[in-house]
Design a protein around this motif. Structure first.
Motif, PDB file in Angstrom:
ATOM      1  N   SER A   1     -34.243  -7.026  73.035  1.00 20.22           N
ATOM      2  CA  SER A   1     -33.427  -6.866  74.234  1.00 20.22           C
ATOM      3  C   SER A   1     -33.931  -7.798  75.337  1.00 20.22           C
ATOM      4  O   SER A   1     -33.157  -8.497  75.992  1.00 20.22           O
ATOM      5  CB  SER A   1     -33.499  -5.402  74.664  1.00 20.22           C
TER       6      SER A   1
ATOM      7  N   ARG B   1     -31.089   1.485  68.280  1.00 22.70           N
ATOM      8  CA  ARG B   1     -29.904   1.096  69.036  1.00 22.70           C
ATOM      9  C   ARG B   1     -30.350   0.742  70.457  1.00 22.70           C
ATOM     10  O   ARG B   1     -31.115   1.489  71.071  1.00 22.70           O
ATOM     11  CB  ARG B   1     -28.895   2.257  69.048  1.00 22.70           C
TER      12      ARG B   1
ATOM     13  N   GLY C   1     -25.921  -1.475  73.082  1.00 20.23           N
ATOM     14  CA  GLY C   1     -24.928  -1.040  72.094  1.00 20.23           C
ATOM     15  C   GLY C   1     -25.171  -1.627  70.721  1.00 20.23           C
ATOM     16  O   GLY C   1     -24.694  -1.099  69.720  1.00 20.23           O
ATOM     17  N   GLN C   2     -25.950  -2.701  70.652  1.00 12.72           N
ATOM     18  CA  GLN C   2     -26.197  -3.320  69.340  1.00 12.72           C
ATOM     19  C   GLN C   2     -27.335  -2.620  68.599  1.00 12.72           C
ATOM     20  O   GLN C   2     -28.151  -1.912  69.208  1.00 12.72           O
ATOM     21  CB  GLN C   2     -26.540  -4.800  69.519  1.00 12.72           C
ATOM     22  N   THR C   3     -27.375  -2.836  67.291  1.00 12.69           N
ATOM     23  CA  THR C   3     -28.410  -2.206  66.463  1.00 12.69           C
ATOM     24  C   THR C   3     -29.435  -3.259  66.056  1.00 12.69           C
ATOM     25  O   THR C   3     -29.072  -4.347  65.586  1.00 12.69           O
ATOM     26  CB  THR C   3     -27.781  -1.595  65.194  1.00 12.69           C
ATOM     27  N   VAL C   4     -30.712  -2.916  66.263  1.00 12.41           N
ATOM     28  CA  VAL C   4     -31.792  -3.830  65.879  1.00 12.41           C
ATOM     29  C   VAL C   4     -32.537  -3.217  64.700  1.00 12.41           C
ATOM     30  O   VAL C   4     -32.922  -2.046  64.745  1.00 12.41           O
ATOM     31  CB  VAL C   4     -32.782  -4.042  67.056  1.00 12.41           C
TER      32      VAL C   4
ATOM     33  N   SER D   1     -23.298  -2.457  60.887  1.00 12.85           N
ATOM     34  CA  SER D   1     -22.786  -3.828  60.785  1.00 12.85           C
ATOM     35  C   SER D   1     -23.190  -4.593  62.036  1.00 12.85           C
ATOM     36  O   SER D   1     -23.434  -3.981  63.087  1.00 12.85           O
ATOM     37  CB  SER D   1     -21.261  -3.812  60.633  1.00 12.85           C
ATOM     38  N   GLY D   2     -23.296  -5.859  61.894  1.00 14.45           N
ATOM     39  CA  GLY D   2     -23.655  -6.716  63.021  1.00 14.45           C
ATOM     40  C   GLY D   2     -25.040  -6.424  63.575  1.00 14.45           C
ATOM     41  O   GLY D   2     -25.253  -6.440  64.785  1.00 14.45           O
ATOM     42  N   VAL D   3     -25.984  -6.139  62.670  1.00 13.43           N
ATOM     43  CA  VAL D   3     -27.322  -5.809  63.158  1.00 13.43           C
ATOM     44  C   VAL D   3     -28.101  -7.077  63.513  1.00 13.43           C
ATOM     45  O   VAL D   3     -27.819  -8.177  63.035  1.00 13.43           O
ATOM     46  CB  VAL D   3     -28.140  -4.972  62.140  1.00 13.43           C
ATOM     47  N   ILE D   4     -29.108  -6.857  64.382  1.00 15.55           N
ATOM     48  CA  ILE D   4     -30.022  -7.943  64.744  1.00 15.55           C
ATOM     49  C   ILE D   4     -31.321  -7.658  63.992  1.00 15.55           C
ATOM     50  O   ILE D   4     -31.882  -6.568  64.122  1.00 15.55           O
ATOM     51  CB  ILE D   4     -30.333  -7.930  66.261  1.00 15.55           C
TER      52      ILE D   4
ATOM     53  N   ALA E   1     -30.561  -9.198  71.511  1.00 18.13           N
ATOM     54  CA  ALA E   1     -29.703  -8.029  71.292  1.00 18.13           C
ATOM     55  C   ALA E   1     -29.226  -7.482  72.633  1.00 18.13           C
ATOM     56  O   ALA E   1     -29.967  -7.519  73.612  1.00 18.13           O
ATOM     57  CB  ALA E   1     -30.484  -6.958  70.545  1.00 18.13           C
ATOM     58  N   GLU E   2     -28.003  -6.972  72.635  1.00 17.62           N
ATOM     59  CA  GLU E   2     -27.452  -6.428  73.873  1.00 17.62           C
ATOM     60  C   GLU E   2     -27.231  -4.926  73.748  1.00 17.62           C
ATOM     61  O   GLU E   2     -27.251  -4.386  72.634  1.00 17.62           O
ATOM     62  CB  GLU E   2     -26.115  -7.108  74.171  1.00 17.62           C
TER      63      GLU E   2
END
Lengths: 267, 343
Positions: free
Chosen positions: A139, A167, A147-150, A195-198, A144-145
């Protein structure tokens, strides 16, 4: 700040020194709360040794990438930071540390120092997951922003990795619902629900860890006291600081011996 | 000067407070023996994990025992080698950091110097100079001791340490770890003279030891008398234990006599876990009495690893003005004759 750089530039080619005004969004969220904790944060869970110190609105930081020198580096770095900030251990509200997972020996070096310092000065401690700190790092670095999943993954050796799925929120990262940090072979890490994980951390160097769901992977992002301190400040606000007597490293891998001795004759 | 001593070099967590005026004020020991027993030896990772768990409660306990608060401690001593590196790091990092937080001096202590000085904690301590037999699971050494920090290695084991040989012989006889006390107990019911085991390296000059041949001899004797389950009958096991212990004790005694004769000293100090062996003590006391010498050893609890010996040794060095910097330096290997003398 320039003085600080000049002073330490000669110390070691590995040593990174920063003295930064605080940037975190957490403080704006705190709003009226005028009390901000003075926190020291340490991490030696991997190859780097990092120390961060938050005194009022200033953040002081040291990092050394010299391998296998943690016992020699950690306490002198702490002493340097306290001197630079012009404070003593007694001015601290809490000591935060990367409690694991990570190198077993590294975790114990850090906790040994934390136990000595916290017991000696009577302050509280804040154990911070190294995997959560990595998510916080994603972050901070803008990888990562909210709402995104790392998916933070660290090499656990023996063909296994430590993973934590976090998250990103507007405060500190939170474990994804229904998941927990674990150690497993990389092929067994189930990312189908995401989906769309970092992806961050050395665990991503294993090709068996599925990259299908990953939009970005940054293997070089590792646990760091600069991120631990941000997580710790929020944990302090939430009243999650603990007594030093009650903390232990989080190894995740607890099977460390396999061959048990078989008796020839019953006793 | 009041010193807090911390020992975590192997499988025992030891914490103690020694006062240079009043003597030993408090002592606590936690042995991990049960933890490692089922593996037949010390598992380093388990040892390190347990030290982390036990240290703080034990520090609180000794402070309470001595009725002291943190401000009453003048210095901290911790074992910084030799030993298991991971285990050493736990005590050393903790001890050094605690001293920093308290603003007191700290010193890393050589584990074997701690053992060597343990008899100084007794009411009738030996006087310098003397010959020390350091005999444990990790060491078998004869050292000429002129004063604290002035050591000359006279001889040492070329392979297994005597305590290690006890452990391995015990395993062959299906006895628990650590083997020393079990072999000694079994040897009491053994028949003297049924087996004669070799006394390694006594027929050649010098003060070195070797116990690996004795180990093989034991293994062969066990195999030659084994029943269907792989072990000899109970009496034969006892006879083997007796012969094995006798061989180790006599070998150590012969070399001790030789070391005293070479140095011209009259005093022998025995230290380390194997120095708790009653048969070894009896043989050495009798033999030295015949030549006008005397033997000194610590009480049983200070023969094995403990915090008191580290507090004592550290106190002597701190009183002499020695202290460590903030960088913690643990030394899994650390030759004793490289230690600095007290000035």
């Amino acid at each position: 700040m320039s003085e600080c750089f000049a002073h330490f530039a000669s110390c070691s080619k590995f040593l990174h020194v920063f003295h930064l005004p605080i940037y975190s969004t957490i403080y704006s969220r705190i709003g009226d709360c005028t009390f901000m904790a003075n926190i020291l944060a340490l991490d030696t869970s991997g190859e780097s040794c990092t120390v961060a110190l938050r005194i009022e609105s200033n953040l002081f930081y040291r990092r050394s990438d010299e391998a296998r020198q943690h016992t020699k580096l950690l306490l002198p770095l702490v002493d340097e930071l306290l001197s630079e900030a012009g404070v003593s251990l007694n001015d601290l509200d809490a000591i935060a540390f990367g409690c694991g997972p990570g190198s077993f020996t590294g975790l114990r070096i850090c906790l040994g120092v934390v136990q000595g310092l916290a017991f000696g000065c009577g302050c509280k401690v804040i154990p911070v997951s190294t995997l959560m700190a990595m998510a916080q790092g994603a972050s901070r670095e803008g990888v990562a922003e909210v709402g995104q999943t790392v998916v933070a993954a660290l090499d656990a050796r023996m063909s296994e990795i430590y993973t934590g799925i976090y998250r990103i929120t507007d405060t500190i990262p939170k474990l994804a619902a229904g998941t927990q940090e674990c150690v497993s072979p990389p092929a067994e890490v189930a990312l189908d629900d995401f989906s769309g994980v970092i992806g961050v951390g050395s665990g991503w160097s294993y090709s068996e860890l599925s990259r299908e769901q990953a939009v970005t992977v940054k293997e070089s992002l590792l646990p760091d006291a600069a991120d631990i301190i941000v997580v710790a400040e929020e944990m302090w606000q939430q009243g999650l600081a603990q007594d030093v007597m009650s903390v232990e490293p989080v190894y995740l891998r607890n099977e460390v011996t396999w061959k048990k001795r078989e008796r020839i004759r019953a006793q | 000067m009041r010193v807090l001593g911390i020992e975590t070099s192997c499988d025992e967590t030891g914490v103690a407070i020694y006062d240079s005026e009043q003597g030993l004020l408090a002592d606590a020991l936690y042995s991990q023996v049960k933890l490692h027993a089922e593996y037949g030896g010390v598992v380093p990772e388990l040892a390190s994990r347990d030290h982390v768990r036990k240290l703080l409660p034990m520090i609180e306990s000794v402070l309470k025992q001595a009725d002291l608060t943190t401000g009453h401690i003048d210095g901290i001593a911790y074992t910084s080698g030799p030993g298991l590196i991971g285990a050493l790091m736990v005590g050393a990092c903790f001890g050094r950091s605690l001293a920093y937080a308290w603003g007191k001096p700290a010193i890393g202590v050589h584990h074997m110097e701690g053992h060597l000085l343990a008899p100084m904690l007794e009411d009738n301590p030996p006087e310098f100079p003397f010959v020390a037999l350091l005999v444990s699971g990790g060491h078998t050494q004869l050292v000429q001791v002129e004063a604290i920090g002035q050591y000359r290695l006279l001889g040492e084991s070329l392979d297994d340490a005597a305590g290690e040989a006890f452990d391995k012989a015990a395993k062959m006889l299906d006895l628990d770890y650590p083997g020393g006390p079990h072999i000694a107990r079994l040897a009491e019911s053994g028949t003297s003279g049924r087996f004669t085991f070799p006394r390694p390296m006594v027929d050649r000059p010098g003060l070195d030891f070797s116990f690996s041949g004795l180990k093989t001899f034991t293994l062969n004797t066990v195999a030659a008398h084994a029943l269907d389950d792989g072990l000899p009958d109970d009496q034969t096991c006892a006879d083997i234990a007796h012969a094995f212990q006798e061989a180790v004790v006599q070998t150590l005694a012969i070399k001790c006599r030789r070391a005293l004769s070479e140095t011209g000293y009259k005093t022998l100090v025995i230290a380390g876990g194997v120095s708790a062996n009653i048969r070894l003590r009896d043989v050495l006391v009798k033999e030295l009495a015949r030549v006008g010498g005397s033997v000194f050893y610590a009480r049983h609890q200070f023969c094995t690893d403990n915090g008191a010996m580290i507090a004592y040794a550290g106190c002597q060095r701190l009183l002499a003005g020695q202290q460590d910097k903030l960088a913690v330096n643990v030394k899994p290997r650390w030759p004793m004759d490289t230690l600095s003398p007290l000035l």
